[in-house]
Design a protein around this motif. Structure first.
Motif, PDB file in Angstrom:
ATOM      1  N   SER A  95     -61.702  69.477  65.871  1.00  0.00           N
ATOM      2  CA  SER A  95     -62.130  68.410  64.969  1.00  0.00           C
ATOM      3  C   SER A  95     -62.290  68.949  63.554  1.00  0.00           C
ATOM      4  O   SER A  95     -62.515  70.140  63.338  1.00  0.00           O
ATOM      5  CB  SER A  95     -63.454  67.824  65.458  1.00  0.00           C
ATOM      6  OG  SER A  95     -63.886  66.802  64.606  1.00  0.00           O
ATOM      7  N   SER A  96     -62.149  68.074  62.584  1.00  0.00           N
ATOM      8  CA  SER A  96     -62.365  68.440  61.182  1.00  0.00           C
ATOM      9  C   SER A  96     -63.447  67.532  60.610  1.00  0.00           C
ATOM     10  O   SER A  96     -63.644  66.413  61.078  1.00  0.00           O
ATOM     11  CB  SER A  96     -61.076  68.287  60.372  1.00  0.00           C
ATOM     12  OG  SER A  96     -60.593  66.965  60.448  1.00  0.00           O
TER      13      SER A  96
ATOM     14  N   LYS B 184     -66.447  68.623  68.020  1.00  0.00           N
ATOM     15  CA  LYS B 184     -65.399  68.608  69.039  1.00  0.00           C
ATOM     16  C   LYS B 184     -64.321  69.639  68.709  1.00  0.00           C
ATOM     17  O   LYS B 184     -64.015  69.877  67.539  1.00  0.00           O
ATOM     18  CB  LYS B 184     -64.774  67.220  69.131  1.00  0.00           C
ATOM     19  CG  LYS B 184     -65.672  66.168  69.745  1.00  0.00           C
ATOM     20  CD  LYS B 184     -64.989  64.811  69.777  1.00  0.00           C
ATOM     21  CE  LYS B 184     -65.902  63.748  70.371  1.00  0.00           C
ATOM     22  NZ  LYS B 184     -65.263  62.404  70.347  1.00  0.00           N
TER      23      LYS B 184
ATOM     24  N   GLU C  10     -65.667  57.047  64.913  1.00  0.00           N
ATOM     25  CA  GLU C  10     -66.282  57.408  66.188  1.00  0.00           C
ATOM     26  C   GLU C  10     -67.815  57.368  66.111  1.00  0.00           C
ATOM     27  O   GLU C  10     -68.484  57.556  67.129  1.00  0.00           O
ATOM     28  CB  GLU C  10     -65.829  58.818  66.614  1.00  0.00           C
ATOM     29  CG  GLU C  10     -64.316  58.955  66.762  1.00  0.00           C
ATOM     30  CD  GLU C  10     -63.913  60.378  67.108  1.00  0.00           C
ATOM     31  OE1 GLU C  10     -64.608  61.007  67.935  1.00  0.00           O
ATOM     32  OE2 GLU C  10     -62.914  60.866  66.538  1.00  0.00           O
TER      33      GLU C  10
ATOM     34  N   THR D  62     -62.061  60.557  58.539  1.00  0.00           N
ATOM     35  CA  THR D  62     -61.358  59.937  59.669  1.00  0.00           C
ATOM     36  C   THR D  62     -62.244  59.877  60.913  1.00  0.00           C
ATOM     37  O   THR D  62     -61.988  59.066  61.806  1.00  0.00           O
ATOM     38  CB  THR D  62     -60.072  60.709  59.999  1.00  0.00           C
ATOM     39  OG1 THR D  62     -60.406  62.070  60.363  1.00  0.00           O
ATOM     40  CG2 THR D  62     -59.126  60.733  58.802  1.00  0.00           C
ATOM     41  N   LYS D  63     -63.261  60.709  60.974  1.00  0.00           N
ATOM     42  CA  LYS D  63     -64.142  60.747  62.148  1.00  0.00           C
ATOM     43  C   LYS D  63     -65.228  59.681  62.124  1.00  0.00           C
ATOM     44  O   LYS D  63     -65.953  59.504  63.096  1.00  0.00           O
ATOM     45  CB  LYS D  63     -64.778  62.135  62.273  1.00  0.00           C
ATOM     46  CG  LYS D  63     -63.775  63.270  62.403  1.00  0.00           C
ATOM     47  CD  LYS D  63     -62.895  63.078  63.629  1.00  0.00           C
ATOM     48  CE  LYS D  63     -61.838  64.156  63.728  1.00  0.00           C
ATOM     49  NZ  LYS D  63     -60.930  63.932  64.893  1.00  0.00           N
TER      50      LYS D  63
ATOM     51  N   VAL E 116     -69.563  64.535  67.302  1.00  0.00           N
ATOM     52  CA  VAL E 116     -68.224  64.148  66.827  1.00  0.00           C
ATOM     53  C   VAL E 116     -67.597  65.263  66.002  1.00  0.00           C
ATOM     54  O   VAL E 116     -66.438  65.638  66.211  1.00  0.00           O
ATOM     55  CB  VAL E 116     -68.304  62.856  65.992  1.00  0.00           C
ATOM     56  CG1 VAL E 116     -66.971  62.578  65.302  1.00  0.00           C
ATOM     57  CG2 VAL E 116     -68.688  61.672  66.876  1.00  0.00           C
ATOM     58  N   PHE E 117     -68.345  65.820  65.054  1.00  0.00           N
ATOM     59  CA  PHE E 117     -67.796  66.858  64.179  1.00  0.00           C
ATOM     60  C   PHE E 117     -67.600  68.189  64.896  1.00  0.00           C
ATOM     61  O   PHE E 117     -66.848  69.049  64.411  1.00  0.00           O
ATOM     62  CB  PHE E 117     -68.712  67.078  62.971  1.00  0.00           C
ATOM     63  CG  PHE E 117     -68.532  66.070  61.873  1.00  0.00           C
ATOM     64  CD1 PHE E 117     -67.330  65.390  61.704  1.00  0.00           C
ATOM     65  CD2 PHE E 117     -69.574  65.796  60.991  1.00  0.00           C
ATOM     66  CE1 PHE E 117     -67.167  64.456  60.692  1.00  0.00           C
ATOM     67  CE2 PHE E 117     -69.416  64.867  59.967  1.00  0.00           C
ATOM     68  CZ  PHE E 117     -68.216  64.194  59.814  1.00  0.00           C
TER      69      PHE E 117
END
Length: 514
Positions: free
Chosen positions: A348-349, A345, A357, A353-354, A342-343
């Motif tokens: 991505s930050s 991608k 996911e 907010t992630k 996830v991080f």
């Protein structure tokens, strides 16, 4: 012949014994006509206290007693009538069906001293003061705009510093328990006290001290009508000293805030910094224009609530989650793969907010709170008047304890209840907001924990960073199956031993905090 009169200590003990016997007889007569829930045998004066003694932890003892006497059990602890709910159905009766009856809290020595005569939000009696303070928490202190604009950036900055500190200790065993506590204390100091300098290690020392004393066996809590026990309590002087230490810290910070505000007003200035929580609280200090007014003691009780609620329960959950993942390396690997995907991608930050996911990480947190709820018996409630639960009559001033630890390990509700299985949550609709009474890590009803959203995000984001930035191993060649998962008796359900782990940083390509 000279007559020998009894000594004063003997007279005093005899008087107390007679008083307790009479009190017991009067209360027994009053309740004997009621149809009470079943319970174990009792002794005169002390009631069911012998059943609660021994080496087993209290939530274990109550679970074992409930297996013999039923999911709603009646105990008399000293002179205090008490019911224990050990099923989802009876938890619902207390926290939903009769929520208004059991909306108050019992008055115990800890909350009397540390929380300035029960004037916080968690332990204060049900009534107008509680309603006004709760409104302030919901609409001002913990409002979504304040969390987004003020709390979130501070949490992010604090956790970044925490990650960097761990990185500097590459290859060294660290006491993760203590370091997580200190990181959270630093974050909540910034949120609560703003730019004021606070001795976080001193606050943690006081907090740990109160946790050790608060659940000690206090005769005055179980024999409230015998004021003598309050005078001979060994915990009382300890609690008084702990309150003095915290009071010195908060008095200084509150004074700094008042002086700063006074200087700004006299100069016709308006501070550019966003208000911290003490700024918000001071708007209600000696201010009857807002409909209610807070005293200095009220302020300090509420500040203590923010610290104790924000630090202890979240850090305990993180500690247990890391313990369970270290004991189950396959689960940790699966969580790390998800977080790193996830991080990593494109575009991505690394921010909160992630988390939406990271479904497996969220499942790990839920499973941790099921097996290891921070408050296994929640905070006790107290009935404001007599009521009826099913066919049982519950007297006024009865303490109600919900054993959420036992409910969350009941095979009636859970498959393989004692096993750590995050996958059980992947397709589950059960949440932690008090809607499902088989799972109540934050309680339910009007006395539910007000910091649910803050607590969950803090735990999830901290774990995401620890698993993203580092691989972890046990010290001294310890094998994962040898991790000691023994619980410790205290105000929260902590590990008996600190969790020591060795971090190994991983290389992260071009990822920065945003």
């Amino acid at each position: 012949m000279e007559i020998q009169l009894p000594s004063f200590p003997i007279l005093l003990i005899s008087f107390l014994f007679l008083f307790m016997v009479l009190t017991k007889l009067l209360k027994t007569t009053k309740t004997s006509s009621l149809k009470l829930p079943p319970g174990p045998w009792k002794l005169p004066l002390v009631g069911n206290i012998p059943h609660l003694l021994g080496s087993s932890l209290l939530h274990h003892k109550l679970r074992d007693l409930a297996k013999k006497h039923g999911p709603l059990m009646y105990l008399r602890v000293g002179t205090v009538p008490t019911i224990i709910a050990s099923s989802a159905d009876y938890a619902k009766e207390i926290m939903r069906t009769h929520d208004n009856v059991f909306a108050s809290r019992p008055q115990i020595l800890y909350s009397q001293i540390i929380l300035y005569d029960y004037s916080d939000i968690g332990f204060c009696p049900y009534g107008e003061y509680w309603r006004q303070v709760r409104k302030m928490f919901v609409h001002e202190l913990f409002s979504p705009p304040r969390i987004e604009s003020f709390f979130k950036p501070i949490r992010k900055e604090g956790l970044l510093s925490f990650v960097e500190w761990i990185r500097l200790n590459d290859g060294l065993a660290i006491n993760l328990t203590d370091k997580v506590n200190l990181a959270f204390c630093s974050i909540f100091s910034r949120v609560t006290c703003g730019q004021s300098k606070v001795d976080n290690e001193e606050i943690l020392s006081v907090l740990m001290g109160t946790m050790e004393v608060s659940l000690g066996f206090e005769l005055t809590d179980y024999f409230p009508s015998v004021s003598f026990f309050g005078h001979i309590s060994r915990s009382k002087p300890k609690l008084m000293k702990l309150r003095e230490r915290s009071s010195r810290i908060f008095d200084k910070v509150i004074q700094e805030h008042q002086e700063k505000k006074s200087t700004e007003l006299s100069a016709g200035q308006r501070g550019d910094e966003e208000e911290d929580m003490i700024d918000v609280l001071l708007k209600h200090y000696n201010n009857g224009d807002r409909g209610y007014s807070l005293t200095l003691d009220n302020l300090k009780a509420i500040i203590w609530d923010i610290y104790s609620g924000g630090i202890e329960t979240s850090s305990t959950t993180i500690e247990w989650a890391m313990s369970e993942m270290m004991k189950n390396p396959t689960i940790m690997k699966k969580a790390q793969d998800e977080i790193r995907e996830v991080f990593s991608k494109k575009g991505s930050s690394i921010d909160e907010t992630k988390l939406s996911e990271m479904t497996y990480l969220k499942s790990i947190v839920k499973e941790t709170m099921r097996l290891h709820p921070s408050l296994p018996l929640l905070v006790p409630r107290e009935s404001q008047h007599e009521c009826e639960i099913n066919e049982f009559q519950i007297p006024t001033k009865t303490r109600a304890i919900v054993n959420v630890w036992a409910i969350a390990r009941d095979p009636k509700y859970w498959t393989e209840p004692d096993s750590f299985i995050p996958e059980r949550w992947l397709n589950s609709s059960i949440d932690s907001k008090g809607n499902h009474f088989e799972y109540l890590p934050f309680g339910a009803g009007r006395r539910i924990c007000l910091g649910i959203s803050i607590g969950l995000v803090s735990v999830e984001f901290t774990l995401a960073l620890l698993l993203y930035h580092f691989n972890w191993k046990l010290p001294n060649g310890m094998k994962h199956e040898d991790i000691d998962m023994t619980e410790s008796f205290g105000a929260t359900l902590k590990r008996k031993n600190h969790l020591d782990l060795i971090p190994s940083p991983i290389i992260i390509n071009d990822h920065m905090w945003s």
